[in-house]
Enzyme design. Sequence first.
Site, PDB file in Angstrom:
ATOM      1  N   HIS A 158       0.847  -1.207   0.000  1.00  0.00           N
ATOM      2  CA  HIS A 158       0.000   0.000   0.000  1.00  0.00           C
ATOM      3  C   HIS A 158       0.882   1.256   0.000  1.00  0.00           C
ATOM      4  CE1 HIS A 158      -3.052  -2.628   2.333  1.00  0.00           C
ATOM      5  NE2 HIS A 158      -3.593  -2.405   1.158  1.00  0.00           N
ATOM      6  N   LYS A 167     -16.055  -6.727   6.073  1.00  0.00           N
ATOM      7  CA  LYS A 167     -14.963  -7.552   6.591  1.00  0.00           C
ATOM      8  C   LYS A 167     -14.860  -7.282   8.086  1.00  0.00           C
ATOM      9  CE  LYS A 167     -12.235  -7.075   2.358  1.00  0.00           C
ATOM     10  NZ  LYS A 167     -11.005  -6.491   1.777  1.00  0.00           N
ATOM     11  N   ARG A 182      -2.137  -6.316  -8.068  1.00  0.00           N
ATOM     12  CA  ARG A 182      -0.946  -7.130  -7.821  1.00  0.00           C
ATOM     13  C   ARG A 182      -0.781  -8.214  -8.877  1.00  0.00           C
ATOM     14  NH1 ARG A 182      -2.948  -8.239  -1.869  1.00  0.00           N
ATOM     15  NH2 ARG A 182      -4.760  -8.414  -3.226  1.00  0.00           N
ATOM     16  N   SER A 237      -2.774  -7.743   3.208  1.00  0.00           N
ATOM     17  CA  SER A 237      -3.046  -7.530   4.638  1.00  0.00           C
ATOM     18  C   SER A 237      -3.467  -8.853   5.277  1.00  0.00           C
ATOM     19  CB  SER A 237      -4.165  -6.505   4.818  1.00  0.00           C
ATOM     20  OG  SER A 237      -3.794  -5.276   4.288  1.00  0.00           O
TER      21      SER A 237
HETATM   22  O1  PNS Z   1      -9.051  -2.756   0.546  1.00  0.00           O
HETATM   23  P1  PNS Z   1     -10.347  -3.269   0.002  1.00  0.00           P
HETATM   24  O2  PNS Z   1     -11.135  -3.962   1.089  1.00  0.00           O
HETATM   25  O3  PNS Z   1     -10.170  -4.118  -1.228  1.00  0.00           O
HETATM   26  O4  PNS Z   1     -11.201  -1.960  -0.439  1.00  0.00           O
HETATM   27  C1  PNS Z   1     -12.491  -2.092  -0.952  1.00  0.00           C
HETATM   28  C2  PNS Z   1     -13.164  -0.709  -1.077  1.00  0.00           C
HETATM   29  C3  PNS Z   1     -13.132   0.037   0.237  1.00  0.00           C
HETATM   30  C4  PNS Z   1     -12.450   0.103  -2.120  1.00  0.00           C
HETATM   31  C5  PNS Z   1     -14.634  -0.964  -1.535  1.00  0.00           C
HETATM   32  O5  PNS Z   1     -15.221  -1.924  -0.717  1.00  0.00           O
HETATM   33  C6  PNS Z   1     -15.495   0.300  -1.512  1.00  0.00           C
HETATM   34  O6  PNS Z   1     -15.305   1.205  -2.287  1.00  0.00           O
HETATM   35  N1  PNS Z   1     -16.448   0.339  -0.564  1.00  0.00           N
HETATM   36  C7  PNS Z   1     -17.332   1.483  -0.352  1.00  0.00           C
HETATM   37  C8  PNS Z   1     -18.780   1.155  -0.701  1.00  0.00           C
HETATM   38  C9  PNS Z   1     -18.993   1.259  -2.201  1.00  0.00           C
HETATM   39  O7  PNS Z   1     -18.862   2.302  -2.797  1.00  0.00           O
HETATM   40  N2  PNS Z   1     -19.313   0.109  -2.808  1.00  0.00           N
HETATM   41  C10 PNS Z   1     -19.496  -0.008  -4.228  1.00  0.00           C
HETATM   42  C11 PNS Z   1     -18.177  -0.261  -4.934  1.00  0.00           C
HETATM   43  S1  PNS Z   1     -18.439  -0.526  -6.643  1.00  0.00           S
END
Ligand code: PNS
Length: 170
Positions: A23, A47, A96, A134
């Site tokens: 990150h 999560k 990745r 992570s």
């Molecule tokens: O590190 P992660 O868990 O892969 O991040 C995922 C994240 C936070 C980018 C995604 O879950 C997100 O944007 N969540 C906010 C809710 C939202 O907008 N959902 C629709 C995404 S298309």
Amino acid sequence: MTASPSRIIAIYPGSFDPITNGHLDLIARGSRLVDRLIVAVLQNSRKKPVFSVEERGEMLKEVVKPYSNVEVSLFNGLLVEYAAARGANLILRGIRAISDYEYELQMALMNRRLAPQIETMFLMASEEYSFVSSQLVKEIASLGGDVSGLVPAEIDRRLKLLVGARPSSK
Ligand code: PNS
């Protein structure tokens, strides 16, 4: 007359539970490409995080100190709504391996449908971090394995504290 270049304000969203060197590498490289980079930690994640959102925000703030155009914030709800509220015109995400691509493509297309004015930009993870997640870092640390070099020193220290605080199964 040449048009003045518009400012690029990017959001780098994620769970960051905890932040890894992968990150951090993305933050360092991303911060050189944009005017301002907002690292946004999702609060209402499905999560089950090991670190609270406040702890994750704190850890991120600590490690992004060297980057003057990077800030850390917490967000709830739809990412595109938060991005628009912050005046961001770019979402930054890392890829990745090909296994990340499907999920990332789906999110990028959905976000574009919701907010066509916001672009998603992907950066390829550096080779040395392309296997770091992570999830794996937490698993290794919880079993007493060495994760130094995979996470910033402060995070390594906090992971060790977590493991030390856990009641022994003996
Ligand atoms: O590190 P992660 O868990 O892969 O991040 C995922 C994240 C936070 C980018 C995604 O879950 C997100 O944007 N969540 C906010 C809710 C939202 O907008 N959902 C629709 C995404 S298309």
